[in-house]
Design a protein around this motif. Structure first.
Motif, short mmCIF file in Angstrom:
data_model
loop_
_atom_site.label_atom_id
_atom_site.label_comp_id
_atom_site.label_asym_id
_atom_site.label_seq_id
_atom_site.Cartn_x
_atom_site.Cartn_y
_atom_site.Cartn_z
N GLU A 345 0.82 -1.21 0.00
CA GLU A 345 0.00 0.00 0.00
C GLU A 345 0.86 1.27 0.00
N SER A 346 2.04 1.20 0.61
CA SER A 346 2.92 2.36 0.57
C SER A 346 3.43 2.63 -0.84
N ALA A 347 3.38 1.60 -1.70
CA ALA A 347 3.77 1.78 -3.10
C ALA A 347 2.63 2.32 -3.95
N GLY A 348 1.51 2.63 -3.31
CA GLY A 348 0.40 3.25 -4.02
C GLY A 348 -0.66 2.29 -4.50
N VAL A 349 -0.62 1.05 -4.05
CA VAL A 349 -1.61 0.06 -4.46
C VAL A 349 -2.54 -0.21 -3.28
N HIS A 350 -3.74 0.32 -3.34
CA HIS A 350 -4.71 0.09 -2.26
C HIS A 350 -5.43 -1.22 -2.53
N LEU A 351 -5.33 -2.14 -1.60
CA LEU A 351 -5.93 -3.47 -1.79
C LEU A 351 -7.43 -3.42 -1.56
N ASN A 352 -8.16 -3.74 -2.62
CA ASN A 352 -9.62 -3.77 -2.55
C ASN A 352 -10.13 -4.86 -3.49
N ALA A 353 -11.43 -4.89 -3.71
CA ALA A 353 -12.02 -5.96 -4.53
C ALA A 353 -11.45 -5.97 -5.95
N ASN A 382 -13.90 -9.10 5.44
CA ASN A 382 -13.97 -8.35 4.18
C ASN A 382 -12.86 -7.31 4.05
N ASP A 383 -11.74 -7.57 4.69
CA ASP A 383 -10.59 -6.66 4.60
C ASP A 383 -9.56 -7.32 3.70
N TYR A 384 -9.39 -6.78 2.51
CA TYR A 384 -8.47 -7.37 1.53
C TYR A 384 -7.01 -7.24 1.98
N ARG A 385 -6.74 -6.28 2.82
CA ARG A 385 -5.38 -6.13 3.33
C ARG A 385 -5.01 -7.31 4.22
N LEU A 386 -5.93 -7.71 5.07
CA LEU A 386 -5.68 -8.85 5.95
C LEU A 386 -5.63 -10.16 5.15
N ALA A 387 -6.46 -10.25 4.12
CA ALA A 387 -6.45 -11.46 3.28
C ALA A 387 -5.10 -11.60 2.58
N PHE A 388 -4.62 -10.49 2.03
CA PHE A 388 -3.32 -10.55 1.36
C PHE A 388 -2.21 -10.87 2.36
N GLY A 389 -2.25 -10.25 3.53
CA GLY A 389 -1.23 -10.51 4.54
C GLY A 389 -1.19 -11.97 4.94
N ALA A 390 -2.37 -12.58 5.09
CA ALA A 390 -2.43 -14.00 5.45
C ALA A 390 -1.85 -14.86 4.34
N ALA A 391 -2.24 -14.58 3.11
CA ALA A 391 -1.75 -15.38 1.97
C ALA A 391 -0.25 -15.25 1.81
N PHE A 392 0.24 -14.02 1.81
CA PHE A 392 1.66 -13.83 1.56
C PHE A 392 2.51 -14.36 2.71
N GLY A 393 2.06 -14.19 3.94
CA GLY A 393 2.80 -14.72 5.08
C GLY A 393 2.87 -16.22 5.08
N ASP A 394 1.76 -16.88 4.74
CA ASP A 394 1.77 -18.35 4.68
C ASP A 394 2.68 -18.84 3.57
N TYR A 395 2.60 -18.18 2.42
CA TYR A 395 3.40 -18.58 1.25
C TYR A 395 4.89 -18.38 1.47
N LEU A 396 5.25 -17.22 2.02
CA LEU A 396 6.66 -16.86 2.07
C LEU A 396 7.37 -17.36 3.31
N VAL A 397 6.69 -17.37 4.46
CA VAL A 397 7.39 -17.63 5.72
C VAL A 397 6.87 -18.87 6.44
N ALA A 398 5.58 -18.90 6.75
CA ALA A 398 5.07 -19.95 7.65
C ALA A 398 5.31 -21.36 7.08
#
Length: 534
Positions: A345-353, A382-398
């Motif tokens: 989001e700091s790069a200017g991409v607001h996560l939404n539908a 219904n928070d796309y930011r949390l959905a992305f965080g969960a997906a990326f964290g599981d994929y990359l680290v967990a």
């Protein structure tokens, strides 16, 4: 929408910043003075308090400047008298990271370490050597006040700098030709080996046991520990390993890829011609000039595998059982990916539908829709930011952390302890003010083990303080004897994967890790690589 993996690279980083350099000052040594310790290069005067001793800004190698830039670290120059060791040394050269609040640093005379000891003069204490995080482009050993960990854990703790960015990880054919015995691109990793050798040589002088050293780190520091497990030159320098939020599968990049990056970097710096001419040109540039050279691609500065220093990628070496089989404590945060959401989001991409499926398709290509179906926003309020965080964290680290731990447990059964830090109310460390919950984000466990100086006076509530005390005990017991607490923390096996969930006043074994992080799903997709990973 133009959206590249390079946006993700800075997200999983550790700790950065710098403080004033130490200065050598001749002095007289009082007999039995606890503030003075004699190292193999000379005597140092630290700071003594009721809580222990601290020796700051101690050189472990010669300054890597001039002709020593992009060469293996050389021994520190001996000094006479007593060197002042009451101030942290400056951080290694690094670009500014505004999103995390750290300035540009052009200092190259940076190969210094800090030693924290508990009170009392007895010897034979375990030693923990901590390598900082920062995506291999930022950070400093000075960010960590290890006095509490040393005191409560009754051990000696060493924090250290190592060369970063192009100064630490530039691979180029001209540099390889200069030093075929090491190759090029692993200068930062060699700096860390020098720290471990210094610790082995000097631990006893500070009350430590040179045969009982734990190599530890978080994020890029943890990836460094993965590298030391695989690196031939690190064998015998440590007896245990702690890997925090650092999947070993992304701990290096191939030599050919790194060399291509190095050639592009030299061209960007305006250094052309023969290989020796290019190297001479690069060495003639100032640190400030080199920090301004543009780089392309994700994670351009990273340890390099396929070199004499790191012949095999750490993830491959661990999977094959060809690594230093020492007791290992390894784990991750419950919500590793929320920091990545902030970076996106700091790069200017607001996560939404609209943007969420586009971002996933850019990152996961044709598998993007599968990831979106597995991580619908409806599951996260219904928070796309949390959905992305969960997906990326599981994929990359967990899930990659789980995979590495399973390989480690297969090769060294009964000696691998896995954890998941899960305090979703952890205080914020970084210079960020999000309007959504970060949970147990990447790096959130740091103040539970260390005082984290860039964040100032981080306050833990009573329950968090109790968790901090327990974690300190577990980490220090592991450093002492390789078994944190047999009564409550069972070593993991390859199957099932057993983790200890670290929650204030609710520390319990976790049996549903695989399902909660959807690791079976991620096993069907291509694994993460060093490009675009941390």
């Amino acid at each position: 929408m133009a959206f590249t993996r390079s946006l993700f690279v800075p997200a999983l980083l550790g700790l950065f910043g710098f403080l004033a350099p130490a200065v050598g000052v001749p002095d007289q040594v009082a007999p039995g003075d606890p503030a003075v310790v004699t190292t193999d290069s000379g005597a140092v005067r630290g700071v003594v308090s009721d809580g222990g001793r601290a020796f700051l800004g101690v050189p472990f190698a010669a300054p890597p400047v001039g002709e020593r830039r992009w060469r293996a670290p050389q021994p520190a120059v001996a000094w006479s008298g007593v060197r002042d060791a009451s101030h942290f040394a400056g951080a290694c050269a690094q670009q500014a990271r505004p999103v995390l609040g750290n300035p540009e640093v052009t200092n190259e005379d940076c190969l210094y370490l800090n030693v924290f000891t508990p009170p009392g003069g007895s010897g034979g204490k375990p030693v923990l050597v901590w390598f900082h995080g920062g995506s291999f482009v930022s950070g400093s050993g000075a960010h960590y006040d290890a006095s509490r960990l040393a005191r409560t854990g009754d051990m000696v703790v060493v924090t250290a700098n190592y060369r970063l960015g192009a100064f630490g990880f530039l691979a180029h054919p001209g540099l390889t030709a200069e030093a075929p015995d090491t190759g090029s691109g692993d200068y930062g990793l060699m700096d860390q080996q020098a720290v471990l050798r210094w610790t082995r040589a000097n631990a006893a002088a500070f009350g430590g046991d040179s045969a009982n050293v734990t190599a530890a780190g978080q994020s890029a520091g943890g990836l460094s520990v993965c590298g030391h497990l695989a690196a031939p030159g690190s064998r015998g320098l440590f007896a245990r390993a702690v890997i925090q939020s650092a999947p070993c599968g992304v701990a290096s990049r191939p030599a050919a890829e790194a060399a291509a990056t190095g050639r592009a970097f030299a061209t960007g710096a305006g250094c052309l011609g023969s290989a020796p001419a290019i190297v001479a040109c690069l060495r003639a540039k100032s640190a400030a000039q080199l920090l301004k050279v543009p780089t392309s691609g994700a994670a351009p500065w990273w340890p390099v595998s396929g070199t004499p220093v790191l012949p095999v990628a750490p993830g491959q070496a661990i999977a094959a059982g060809e690594y230093a089989k020492v007791p290992t404590l390894i784990g991750n945060g419950l919500d590793e990916g929320t920091i990545d959401t902030l970076i996106v989001e700091s790069a200017g991409v607001h996560l939404n539908a609209l943007t969420y499926p586009l971002v996933l398709s850019d990152l996961f290509k044709t598998n993007g829709p599968k990831v979106a179906a597995r991580y619908p926003a409806s599951r996260y309020g219904n928070d796309y930011r949390l959905a992305f965080g969960a997906a990326f964290g599981d994929y990359l680290v967990a899930c990659p952390t789980r995979e590495a731990a399973r390989h480690l447990a297969t090769a060294a059964p009964g000696r691998v302890y896995a954890y998941e830090f899960a305090d979703r109310s952890a205080p914020m460390l970084y210079n960020m003010h999000p309007d959504f919950p970060l949970g147990a984000y990447h790096g959130a466990e740091i103040p539970y083990l260390f005082g984290y100086l860039p964040a100032g006076d981080v306050k833990l509530n009573p329950a968090q303080t109790r968790l901090s005390q327990t974690m300190t005990t577990l980490w220090s017991r592991f450093a002492a004897n390789g078994a944190p607490d047999p009564a409550t923390w069972t070593p993991t096996t390859a199957d099932p994967y057993l983790t200890l969930s670290l929650v204030p006043d609710a520390i319990t074994p976790r049996t549903d890790f695989d399902a909660a992080h959807q690791c079976d799903f991620w096993a069907t997709l291509p694994p993460p690589t060093s490009q675009g990973s941390m």
